[in-house]
Write a protein that holds these residues in place. Sequence first.
Motif, short mmCIF file in Angstrom:
data_model
loop_
_atom_site.label_atom_id
_atom_site.label_comp_id
_atom_site.label_asym_id
_atom_site.label_seq_id
_atom_site.Cartn_x
_atom_site.Cartn_y
_atom_site.Cartn_z
N GLN A 101 0.79 -1.27 -0.05
CA GLN A 101 0.11 -0.20 -0.06
C GLN A 101 0.88 1.33 0.00
O GLN A 101 0.36 2.14 -0.50
N TYR A 102 1.96 1.37 0.68
CA TYR A 102 2.92 2.60 0.68
C TYR A 102 3.66 2.64 -0.50
O TYR A 102 4.37 3.51 -0.70
N CYS A 103 3.59 1.56 -1.30
CA CYS A 103 4.54 1.74 -2.52
C CYS A 103 3.75 1.91 -3.89
O CYS A 103 4.35 2.70 -4.57
N GLY B 281 14.56 -3.09 -6.29
CA GLY B 281 13.36 -2.84 -7.44
C GLY B 281 12.18 -2.07 -7.07
O GLY B 281 12.69 -1.24 -6.24
N GLY B 282 11.47 -2.19 -7.75
CA GLY B 282 10.52 -3.48 -8.20
C GLY B 282 11.16 -4.77 -7.25
O GLY B 282 12.02 -4.42 -6.38
N GLU B 283 10.70 -5.89 -7.72
CA GLU B 283 11.06 -6.86 -6.98
C GLU B 283 12.53 -7.57 -8.10
O GLU B 283 12.01 -8.26 -8.85
N PRO B 284 13.49 -7.71 -7.55
CA PRO B 284 14.61 -8.02 -8.10
C PRO B 284 14.33 -9.50 -8.74
O PRO B 284 14.74 -9.64 -9.97
N PHE B 285 13.84 -10.31 -7.99
CA PHE B 285 13.63 -11.95 -8.53
C PHE B 285 12.60 -12.08 -9.37
O PHE B 285 12.34 -13.07 -10.16
N VAL C 180 11.03 -3.17 8.07
CA VAL C 180 9.68 -2.92 8.47
C VAL C 180 9.39 -1.37 8.33
O VAL C 180 9.87 -0.29 9.00
N VAL C 181 8.39 -1.31 7.40
CA VAL C 181 7.96 0.24 7.05
C VAL C 181 6.97 0.63 8.14
O VAL C 181 5.87 -0.09 8.24
N VAL C 182 7.15 1.50 8.79
CA VAL C 182 6.28 1.76 10.08
C VAL C 182 4.93 2.66 9.45
O VAL C 182 5.00 3.61 9.08
N GLU D 289 10.95 4.86 8.60
CA GLU D 289 9.71 5.77 8.30
C GLU D 289 9.14 5.75 7.17
O GLU D 289 9.75 5.66 6.06
N GLU D 290 7.64 5.97 6.94
CA GLU D 290 7.00 5.95 5.68
C GLU D 290 7.49 7.18 4.92
O GLU D 290 7.24 7.96 5.48
N MET D 291 7.37 7.00 3.81
CA MET D 291 7.46 8.19 2.87
C MET D 291 6.62 8.30 1.95
O MET D 291 6.04 7.30 1.57
N PRO D 292 6.29 9.28 1.25
CA PRO D 292 5.17 9.36 0.13
C PRO D 292 5.41 9.04 -1.27
O PRO D 292 4.87 9.51 -2.11
N PHE D 293 6.39 7.84 -1.42
CA PHE D 293 6.50 7.42 -2.53
C PHE D 293 5.91 6.35 -2.99
O PHE D 293 6.27 4.86 -2.78
N ASN D 294 4.52 6.52 -3.53
CA ASN D 294 3.59 5.40 -3.45
C ASN D 294 2.79 5.57 -4.63
O ASN D 294 1.82 5.03 -4.97
N GLY E 133 13.62 2.44 -7.06
CA GLY E 133 14.54 1.47 -6.21
C GLY E 133 14.71 1.94 -5.21
O GLY E 133 15.50 2.82 -4.77
N GLY E 134 13.91 1.43 -3.92
CA GLY E 134 14.00 1.56 -2.73
C GLY E 134 15.33 1.14 -1.98
O GLY E 134 15.77 0.27 -2.72
N1 SAM Z 1 10.48 -5.34 -3.65
C1 SAM Z 1 11.68 -5.34 -2.83
C2 SAM Z 1 11.12 -5.31 -1.62
O1 SAM Z 1 10.07 -4.81 -1.02
O2 SAM Z 1 11.96 -5.43 -0.51
C3 SAM Z 1 12.74 -4.23 -3.35
C4 SAM Z 1 12.07 -2.96 -3.68
S1 SAM Z 1 11.26 -2.15 -2.25
C5 SAM Z 1 10.84 -0.53 -3.19
C6 SAM Z 1 12.61 -1.47 -1.14
C7 SAM Z 1 12.22 -1.09 0.14
O3 SAM Z 1 11.39 0.12 0.01
C8 SAM Z 1 11.19 -1.99 0.83
O4 SAM Z 1 11.72 -2.35 2.13
C9 SAM Z 1 9.98 -1.27 1.19
O5 SAM Z 1 9.49 -1.73 2.24
C10 SAM Z 1 10.56 0.17 0.96
N2 SAM Z 1 9.61 1.07 0.55
C11 SAM Z 1 8.81 0.91 -0.41
N3 SAM Z 1 7.85 2.21 -0.46
C12 SAM Z 1 8.11 2.84 0.58
C13 SAM Z 1 7.70 4.27 1.36
N4 SAM Z 1 6.76 4.90 0.76
N5 SAM Z 1 8.21 4.62 2.26
C14 SAM Z 1 9.32 3.81 3.03
N6 SAM Z 1 9.77 2.81 2.47
C15 SAM Z 1 9.24 2.01 1.29
#
Ligand code: SAM
Length: 335
Positions: free
Chosen positions: A33-35, A74-78, A166-168, A195-200, A334-335
Amino acid sequence: NQLNMQQQLIDSFGRQMDYVRLAVTDRCNLRCQYCMPAHGIEIAPRADLLTFKEMYRIIRVLTELGVTKIRLTGGEPFVRKDFVGFLEMLSFNDLLEAINITTNGAMISKHIPVLEKMDKIKHINLSIDSLQKEKFNKITRRDVFPEVYETFKALEKSSLNLKLNVVVQPGFNTDEIVDFVALTKNNNVAVRFIEEMPFNGKGQREMKENWNYTRILEEIKTKFDAKPIVSEKSSTSKNFRVDGHKGTVGIIPAFTRTICGDCNRIRITPIGTFKNCLFDDGVFNIRDFLRNGASNDQLKELFLKLVKEKPANGFIAEANRKEGNVSESMSTIGG
Ligand code: SAM
Ligand code: SF4
């Protein structure tokens, strides 16, 4: 010596870049949801993604400029076809000391033995935002908790160093913060609260409460006497240990950005955009530069020039954006 220094990625604040985060795809099998929104994000056409060959070459040039560590995300690298083959390919780069991976763990348990055999693969970051199946499914919008939990167990037993991300998320998992800390008692794992960021994919989410670094630490301390431990200078997390616990606890001030001063990293997105900061909107498309026939020396010159534009911190990077406030999905950066 002077000549050598000129061939290193040093920004205008004297910070040396030795770490690159490369997002190998913008595709993902989950919908956190946060992504991203429930329907996913608009993915780039396949031809726009960097090929593994192009990635290998970019990384080779960067390592010749002093980069020693890479994180693949990524995305999900795998999800990217033959990602494991790419890991093997990267291992041939003798200038690269460490290859780390961030994954959601939903499709990797079968790969763990192969990953363990690759010397350069040292750290795996596994994203797991809840230890409760229902809640995990709600957050990721997919029914994969058992598989992710299996991956956690298998990685904990493996020779790889394991960190949990763990995204809070207020209203979802703040009640589980202490459960995650409890997990460090018997597991050799570094739990890191982000900390959650507005990258969603749409921008700032409606939030009832603001859970920043301080608030997260207060919550941990309601139940545990977490004592600060020394971290590497460029560490993105402030770290703690509870006496007698095997693992550690960290907090990543991703949004309050108190860690930028020691930044040592640059980023490359799945479509080959070079980023000096998570919060900038991309400073250059290396893919087109490559596809137009650039030589390795030209690439080097380019990188040396680009890092000089690195902003002091993430607030300045955000203020300099041409495209307004951050709202793109982490999956495309790419987080
Ligand atoms: N798909 C993989 C994963 O979830 O681990 C790798 C890419 S994901 C974008 C990398 C990290 O960014 C993850 O730990 C995810 O929880 C975190 N992330 C994604 N959106 C975020 C957000 N809006 N705020 C904080 N962390 C975020
Ligand atoms: Fe996919 Fe990772 Fe984003 Fe979740 S955080 S949707 S697993 S890229």
